[in-house]
Write a protein that holds these residues in place. Structure first.
Motif, short mmCIF file in Angstrom:
data_model
loop_
_atom_site.label_atom_id
_atom_site.label_comp_id
_atom_site.label_asym_id
_atom_site.label_seq_id
_atom_site.Cartn_x
_atom_site.Cartn_y
_atom_site.Cartn_z
N ILE A 1 50.71 30.78 96.31
CA ILE A 1 51.68 31.53 97.52
C ILE A 1 51.51 32.99 97.84
N SER A 2 51.02 33.67 97.06
CA SER A 2 51.08 34.96 96.79
C SER A 2 49.50 35.39 97.38
N LEU A 3 48.56 34.42 96.99
CA LEU A 3 47.06 34.82 97.59
C LEU A 3 47.32 34.51 98.63
N VAL A 4 47.78 33.73 99.45
CA VAL A 4 47.19 33.40 100.94
C VAL A 4 48.28 34.28 101.90
N PHE A 5 49.29 35.19 101.22
CA PHE A 5 50.03 35.68 101.77
C PHE A 5 49.33 37.50 101.83
N ARG A 6 49.06 37.92 100.77
CA ARG A 6 47.79 38.88 101.16
C ARG A 6 46.37 38.37 101.57
N TYR A 7 46.08 37.15 101.86
CA TYR A 7 45.46 37.00 102.85
C TYR A 7 45.75 37.18 104.23
N GLY A 8 46.95 36.92 104.17
CA GLY A 8 47.42 36.95 105.56
C GLY A 8 47.98 38.13 105.91
N ALA A 9 47.81 39.49 104.76
CA ALA A 9 48.32 40.88 105.04
C ALA A 9 46.94 40.97 105.51
N GLU A 10 45.86 40.86 104.28
CA GLU A 10 44.84 42.08 105.18
C GLU A 10 44.10 41.11 106.43
N LEU A 11 44.52 40.00 106.57
CA LEU A 11 44.02 39.87 108.10
C LEU A 11 45.14 40.46 109.06
N GLU A 12 45.99 40.77 108.62
CA GLU A 12 47.04 41.56 110.10
C GLU A 12 46.64 42.68 109.96
N LYS A 13 46.48 43.53 108.55
CA LYS A 13 46.11 44.41 108.35
C LYS A 13 44.71 45.04 109.03
N ASN A 14 43.96 44.24 109.31
CA ASN A 14 41.77 44.53 109.90
C ASN A 14 42.34 43.98 111.51
N VAL A 15 43.31 43.22 111.98
CA VAL A 15 43.95 43.60 113.02
C VAL A 15 44.64 44.11 113.61
N HIS A 16 45.37 44.74 113.25
CA HIS A 16 46.42 46.14 113.04
C HIS A 16 46.30 47.14 113.24
N GLY A 17 44.88 47.04 112.01
CA GLY A 17 44.63 48.75 111.46
C GLY A 17 45.75 49.32 110.62
N THR A 18 46.62 48.62 110.05
CA THR A 18 47.73 49.42 109.55
C THR A 18 48.44 47.63 109.19
N GLU A 19 49.41 48.11 107.85
CA GLU A 19 50.18 46.54 107.62
C GLU A 19 51.46 47.57 107.99
N ARG A 20 51.49 45.66 108.41
CA ARG A 20 53.29 45.38 108.59
C ARG A 20 53.81 45.96 107.33
N GLY A 21 55.55 46.57 107.54
CA GLY A 21 56.26 47.50 106.81
C GLY A 21 55.31 48.52 105.78
N VAL A 22 54.17 49.21 105.94
CA VAL A 22 53.59 49.92 105.56
C VAL A 22 53.90 51.20 106.39
N GLN A 23 54.76 52.48 107.08
CA GLN A 23 54.94 53.00 107.22
C GLN A 23 53.90 54.12 107.72
N ASP A 24 52.32 54.59 108.55
CA ASP A 24 51.74 55.40 108.37
C ASP A 24 52.27 57.17 108.86
N SER A 25 51.04 57.43 107.44
CA SER A 25 51.64 59.13 107.31
C SER A 25 52.20 60.20 107.55
#
Length: 183
Positions: A159-183
């Motif tokens: 499941i962690s692999l699926v969640f990591r893949y989802g995080a990578e997809l979301e990062k590619n779509v939005h440019g940043t990862e959700r839950g991580v603030q831009d510096s």
């Protein structure tokens, strides 16, 4: 976004259930240790609240106090390891609620660690229980099977692999990862 809302509500329910299970596991461990203390006092002084020794031995289906002590230690070990795993699950669900989505690299790492801990702690608990059973002359129980815990740990890692893949997809779509603030 309807599905994300449903996921968040479901994870919130699991967070509450994990907290309840954690508390009950730690209470069970405490009660087992309290019972162990009473058994030791009973064995050394002969009484705990004027109890009938023969009646207690009959009710516990054991033949000696050393077996009672062994059973209570084994119960405490299993309850403690369950409580620790539920504590880590609670921390994961709490972090997921704060992030707003399970699809974060941090969340994927946490659930992978939870899977590894599930495997390791369940195996360690069975090993400790087996050593205690051998020390106190008890027969290993069929209830000590940890196959389901090992499978659960493997499932959590997948499941962690699926969640990591989802995080990578979301990062590619939005440019940043959700839950991580831009510096």
């Amino acid at each position: 976004m309807k599905s994300l809302t449903a996921i968040q509500k479901t994870f919130r329910v699991f967070q509450i259930l994990a907290k309840i299970a954690m508390i009950l596991s730690f209470v069970a461990c405490g009660l087992a240790l309290l019972g162990l203390l009473c058994a030791v006092v009973w064995q050394t002084s002969g009484t705990v609240y004027d109890g009938n020794t023969q009646l207690i031995l009959t009710l516990t289906e054991t033949v000696s106090f050393s077996q009672i002590i062994g059973e209570l230690l084994i119960d405490a070990v299993f309850a403690l390891t369950d409580g620790i795993l539920f504590l880590f699950a609670y921390f994961y669900f709490k972090a997921e609620q704060a992030d707003g989505t399970p699809f974060t690299c941090r969340g994927a790492d946490q659930i992978k660690r939870l899977g590894i801990r599930t495997i390791v702690l369940s195996i360690a608990a069975v090993i400790i229980a087996s050593v205690l059973a051998s020390c106190f002359g008890l027969n290993p129980s069929a209830d000590w099977s940890n196959g389901s815990s090992v499978l659960l740990g493997i499932l959590l890692i997948l499941i962690s692999l699926v969640f990591r893949y989802g995080a990578e997809l979301e990062k590619n779509v939005h440019g940043t990862e959700r839950g991580v603030q831009d510096s």
